[in-house]
Scaffold this motif. Sequence first.
Motif, mmCIF file in Angstrom:
data_model
loop_
_atom_site.group_PDB
_atom_site.id
_atom_site.type_symbol
_atom_site.label_atom_id
_atom_site.label_comp_id
_atom_site.label_asym_id
_atom_site.label_seq_id
_atom_site.Cartn_x
_atom_site.Cartn_y
_atom_site.Cartn_z
ATOM 1 N N THR A 133 39.598 44.994 39.400
ATOM 2 C CA THR A 133 40.734 44.062 39.405
ATOM 3 C C THR A 133 42.004 44.858 39.133
ATOM 4 O O THR A 133 42.387 45.067 37.985
ATOM 5 C CB THR A 133 40.573 42.972 38.332
ATOM 6 O OG1 THR A 133 40.445 43.592 37.043
ATOM 7 C CG2 THR A 133 39.353 42.116 38.596
ATOM 8 N N ARG A 138 36.113 44.750 35.459
ATOM 9 C CA ARG A 138 35.546 43.708 34.609
ATOM 10 C C ARG A 138 34.039 43.746 34.792
ATOM 11 O O ARG A 138 33.527 43.777 35.910
ATOM 12 C CB ARG A 138 36.121 42.328 34.957
ATOM 13 C CG ARG A 138 37.651 42.290 34.855
ATOM 14 C CD ARG A 138 38.198 40.880 34.974
ATOM 15 N NE ARG A 138 37.884 40.085 33.790
ATOM 16 C CZ ARG A 138 38.628 40.090 32.689
ATOM 17 N NH1 ARG A 138 39.707 40.849 32.623
ATOM 18 N NH2 ARG A 138 38.304 39.340 31.661
ATOM 19 N N ASP A 140 30.193 42.182 33.622
ATOM 20 C CA ASP A 140 29.491 41.025 33.073
ATOM 21 C C ASP A 140 29.024 41.333 31.654
ATOM 22 O O ASP A 140 28.473 42.407 31.384
ATOM 23 C CB ASP A 140 28.294 40.692 33.965
ATOM 24 C CG ASP A 140 27.537 39.472 33.478
ATOM 25 O OD1 ASP A 140 27.982 38.353 33.760
ATOM 26 O OD2 ASP A 140 26.500 39.671 32.807
ATOM 27 N N GLU A 164 36.535 37.209 28.619
ATOM 28 C CA GLU A 164 37.093 36.106 29.402
ATOM 29 C C GLU A 164 36.156 35.776 30.558
ATOM 30 O O GLU A 164 35.784 36.652 31.343
ATOM 31 C CB GLU A 164 38.482 36.476 29.950
ATOM 32 C CG GLU A 164 39.148 35.352 30.728
ATOM 33 C CD GLU A 164 40.529 35.732 31.225
ATOM 34 O OE1 GLU A 164 40.995 35.114 32.191
ATOM 35 O OE2 GLU A 164 41.126 36.658 30.637
ATOM 36 N N ALA A 165 35.757 34.507 30.621
ATOM 37 C CA ALA A 165 34.880 34.034 31.695
ATOM 38 C C ALA A 165 33.604 34.860 31.783
ATOM 39 O O ALA A 165 33.109 35.151 32.882
ATOM 40 C CB ALA A 165 35.618 34.043 33.040
ATOM 41 N N GLY A 166 33.074 35.255 30.626
ATOM 42 C CA GLY A 166 31.826 35.996 30.608
ATOM 43 C C GLY A 166 31.937 37.428 31.068
ATOM 44 O O GLY A 166 30.920 38.054 31.389
ATOM 45 N N GLU A 167 33.153 37.989 31.074
ATOM 46 C CA GLU A 167 33.369 39.357 31.518
ATOM 47 C C GLU A 167 34.165 40.146 30.479
ATOM 48 O O GLU A 167 35.002 39.588 29.772
ATOM 49 C CB GLU A 167 34.113 39.391 32.857
ATOM 50 C CG GLU A 167 33.329 38.784 34.012
ATOM 51 C CD GLU A 167 34.132 38.801 35.299
ATOM 52 O OE1 GLU A 167 33.534 39.007 36.364
ATOM 53 O OE2 GLU A 167 35.364 38.595 35.233
#
Length: 360
Positions: A133, A138, A140, A164-167
């Motif tokens: 990104t 990022r 997992d 954030e968001a599982g990452e």
Amino acid sequence: MQRLHARYPFLEAARESVATEAVDLATVVEQDRAVVDRARQRVITALEGGETGDQHRDARIELLSYPVARVLVSMVGERVLVRKYARAEAATAYERFTADMTDTTELKSVETTGLALEDLLTEFDLGDDVRETGDEYRIDVGTYLPLAEDLWDDEWRLVNQPLEAGEVPVDEDELLTLLREAIRGRIEDGLPFEVPEAIATALEDDADEIREVLADLDMTQDIDTVVPDLFPPCMTALLDQIQKGEHLPHHSRFAITAFLTSIGMTTDEIVDLYRVNSSFGEEMTRYQTDHIRGDSSPTEYSAPSCATMQSYGDCVNKDDLCERIPHPMAYYEQRIDDADDEELEDWRESDDDGQSASGD
């Protein structure tokens, strides 16, 4: 056998290459002394220097030395050897693939001798778990946790990550460090294993030589004496910085803490040393110390070798003994062996020194 496989023998393709060549390991260890010599060197250099030595100019010898080295590690069967060997192989691989990724010369064919980041992600089935990104990556969280498990610095703890968001966000250097840990885990997996008698017989002398080196370096079990006047110069310098309340970088704090745990200091005693630091945090210091000594982690860490101390810039004020010693613990053991009994007053048994140690 490709040069790439000799350079990175942990690759699945390297294992398949050996299998395809129908190499009989028993025949190799009986008839190919160059392979056995390089294998023994891999293991001994792993113990003494934290890496696996110079790559052999013959790709076949280099590649075959890897499975033979694993046999030797299995024959010795000591857990400390398994850990040190796996870390050394991973450290060597890390040095090589980071060099590959920064080498932009046209003289090197990356296709045949080097690895790209994408190659490593694919090798460990991480392509779907790591995404780029912009200027970071990022990963997992379920993938991150086992890879970061043995990374002791507090920056790797999940609680310190902006999840954030599982990452978990990581930069490229951090991602490469996690890949080094993936390599270490693969190399360590399955060690030690049962060695066929015919192979073990052929390698017994080589295994004995490794046992002798390990015995010489296995100094952390019986020492329970804290005499700062006998510390190696590197540890004296780090201890002096602690007592002055100076901030130590992570690698320096790891080195002195691992050394102090190895010579018998308790977590409480080590925590007290750090209290003089203005940024002292007892909970974090206690967690890190327990992690290093193996109380809160699956691994009991030893102090870094002299080669590692040099690479981090922590090797200072070398004396004559330093020139003959490969490890700070070996230095300390030698000084203790040479000292008279009256010189061996334990720091912790002196009220005055004990107050100095805790910064009071």
